[in-house]
Scaffold this motif. Structure first.
Motif, PDB file in Angstrom:
ATOM      1  N   ASN A  30       0.832  -1.206   0.000  1.00  0.00           N
ATOM      2  CA  ASN A  30       0.000   0.000   0.000  1.00  0.00           C
ATOM      3  C   ASN A  30       0.866   1.256   0.000  1.00  0.00           C
ATOM      4  OD1 ASN A  30      -2.351  -1.528   2.284  1.00  0.00           O
ATOM      5  ND2 ASN A  30      -2.712  -1.093   0.123  1.00  0.00           N
ATOM      6  N   MET A  31       1.951   1.214   0.761  1.00  0.00           N
ATOM      7  CA  MET A  31       2.753   2.417   0.975  1.00  0.00           C
ATOM      8  C   MET A  31       4.020   2.463   0.122  1.00  0.00           C
ATOM      9  SD  MET A  31       0.939   4.244   2.868  1.00  0.00           S
ATOM     10  CE  MET A  31      -0.711   3.830   3.445  1.00  0.00           C
ATOM     11  N   TYR A 157       3.403   4.028   6.507  1.00  0.00           N
ATOM     12  CA  TYR A 157       2.595   5.205   6.182  1.00  0.00           C
ATOM     13  C   TYR A 157       3.398   6.484   6.420  1.00  0.00           C
ATOM     14  CZ  TYR A 157      -0.839   8.888   7.345  1.00  0.00           C
ATOM     15  OH  TYR A 157      -1.520  10.073   7.451  1.00  0.00           O
ATOM     16  N   CYS A 161       4.533   9.190   3.657  1.00  0.00           N
ATOM     17  CA  CYS A 161       4.194  10.622   3.785  1.00  0.00           C
ATOM     18  C   CYS A 161       5.454  11.477   3.753  1.00  0.00           C
ATOM     19  CB  CYS A 161       3.437  10.892   5.087  1.00  0.00           C
ATOM     20  SG  CYS A 161       1.779  10.222   5.112  1.00  0.00           S
TER      21      CYS A 161
ATOM     22  N   ILE B 138      -6.646   7.942   2.344  1.00  0.00           N
ATOM     23  CA  ILE B 138      -5.303   7.624   2.829  1.00  0.00           C
ATOM     24  C   ILE B 138      -4.387   7.538   1.610  1.00  0.00           C
ATOM     25  CG2 ILE B 138      -3.908   5.897   4.031  1.00  0.00           C
ATOM     26  CD1 ILE B 138      -6.474   5.149   5.602  1.00  0.00           C
ATOM     27  N   THR B 140      -1.665   6.395  -0.884  1.00  0.00           N
ATOM     28  CA  THR B 140      -1.015   5.110  -1.119  1.00  0.00           C
ATOM     29  C   THR B 140      -0.140   5.208  -2.363  1.00  0.00           C
ATOM     30  OG1 THR B 140      -2.888   4.366  -2.446  1.00  0.00           O
ATOM     31  CG2 THR B 140      -2.855   3.661  -0.147  1.00  0.00           C
ATOM     32  N   SER B 151      -6.863   0.814   7.892  1.00  0.00           N
ATOM     33  CA  SER B 151      -7.362   2.171   7.639  1.00  0.00           C
ATOM     34  C   SER B 151      -7.824   2.810   8.938  1.00  0.00           C
ATOM     35  CB  SER B 151      -8.547   2.150   6.669  1.00  0.00           C
ATOM     36  OG  SER B 151      -8.184   1.568   5.459  1.00  0.00           O
ATOM     37  N   ILE B 154      -4.782   3.939  10.898  1.00  0.00           N
ATOM     38  CA  ILE B 154      -4.140   5.177  10.430  1.00  0.00           C
ATOM     39  C   ILE B 154      -4.950   6.401  10.851  1.00  0.00           C
ATOM     40  CG2 ILE B 154      -3.533   6.527   8.367  1.00  0.00           C
ATOM     41  CD1 ILE B 154      -2.592   3.907   7.089  1.00  0.00           C
TER      42      ILE B 154
END
Lengths: 244, 244
Positions: A30-31, A157, A161, B138, B140, B151, B154
């Motif tokens: 996902n990240m 995450y 970011c 979010i 990704t 989710s 986060i």
């Protein structure tokens, strides 16, 4: 800045549950983190791992490296960040995930970085943490035992970011001229439908200014509101004419 | 500042897997969120939920509220933030989790806030998102399908971080029920003045929802807007009668 997470690895030490390896792989995917290593897992049941990884992250599982010794697994890294819930003595100062990610993001552009996670039961020992250049603790509200894959997600995450952080552009707002044109139009509509307080003729306009003034209106929204005014005025005028 | 997350609820709509409810409860508990609601879950197997929640988060599961209708579940909230991976057209602008948390943290000090999550398969529909005051996506790296409980983690993590750094006080906002009443009233007014697009009858209401949804309306402002609607309707009806 182009997002480059190619040098970041997630390293899971002595995991107990194959499901957590799979869920961690999905979170990595996902990240944008594509490198996964496991060290001395208690069980390595591929089907249970793949079920949680989902099809999309299966390539991470297929390419996952397996080690039998943590020191060996970490030997090629330039920077290792270890995660722990405990904040004991004799350790490096601990960072929050955000602070760590901001430190590590630039480092990771030209260095191989490991995000190291301990087992579900006991986390990383002092001996493991001695091998780290940074220690990270995820902030919690009392109940500090976070599921392993959830911890992986938070770290990934924050890395994502930090690696994508740029100066975001604010939307373009309407000009004062557009705003004043709208207020004139609103005022006209209020009159047409009889919203006039004889004691205080501009009462409604006052309320409208107070409310709309804080809405950070864009040009498009001004046009929307003026469209409504126009339509109300047209309806009222049309009816008046028919009455005459 | 004391960390106060007491007004923040996690609301899970149409979940498929009991494990995700349990894992979400654990994540909430890690981050100091104590209120959980589920709406129309496909299965509600307590033992599977509790296994993932762990003993520490079992009180969240015991006190979890169950609803059979999303609108009913949301009616008492002052602010609803919906999560979606899709960024379609005709929607509110989307926030990142950090930006959302920083907006919502002060609001949550005096208002009831829902963090709304859709089902594992299909997320939240456009109809669900229409009930939200903010939409959060979010970020990704391509593979955007994040596990539901991840989710939740986060969002809760960002809320916890934002609430520990917040000092601002926010005004008390209107409830969803008040908002929906206003939209009904606006819709009536749009019809009365002929603002109806035959191709897309709810076009204007849609625009109004998009604009007003992001304005953080207070009860007083809802009354102001409804006052305008009432007055326009009265004027138009009065003229119609005179015409007859």
């Amino acid at each position: 800045m182009r997002v480059n997470l190619a040098n970041i690895w997630v390293v899971l030490n002595e995991t107990r549950y194959p499901e957590n390896i799979g869920a961690a792989a999905r979170a990595c995917c996902n990240m944008g983190i594509t490198k996964l290593a496991v060290v001395c897992p208690e069980r390595l049941d591929r089907s249970r791992i793949l079920k949680m990884a989902t099809h999309e992250a299966s390539h991470l599982v297929e390419n996952m490296l397996l080690f039998h010794d943590l020191k060996e697994a970490l030997s090629g890294f330039n920077f290792v960040a270890g995660t722990t819930a405990r904040t004991g003595r004799h350790r490096l100062p601990t960072h929050g995930p955000r602070q760590l990610a901001r430190t590590v993001a630039p480092i990771s552009q030209v260095n191989k970085v490991a995000l190291l996670f301990g087992s579900e039961n006991s986390g990383l020992t002092n001996e493991h943490l001695e091998m780290c250049q940074a220690i990270v603790t995820i902030p919690t509200a009392g109940f500090s035992s976070i599921n392993l894959a959830q911890s992986v997600m938070i770290l990934c995450y924050e890395m994502f970011c930090a690696c994508t952080e740029t100066t975001k552009r604010a939307p373009r707002l309407a000009t004062l001229q557009e705003l004043e044109g709208m207020y004139r139009h609103l005022s006209e509509m209020f009159c047409a439908v009889g919203l006039v307080n004889p004691q205080h003729p501009s009462y409604w306009l006052h309320l409208a200014r107070r409310f709309l003034g804080r809405c950070h209106l864009k040009s498009k929204e001004i046009r929307l509101i003026r469209g409504l005014c126009r339509q109300v005025l047209r309806t009222v005028n049309c009816m008046k004419q028919k009455r005459l």
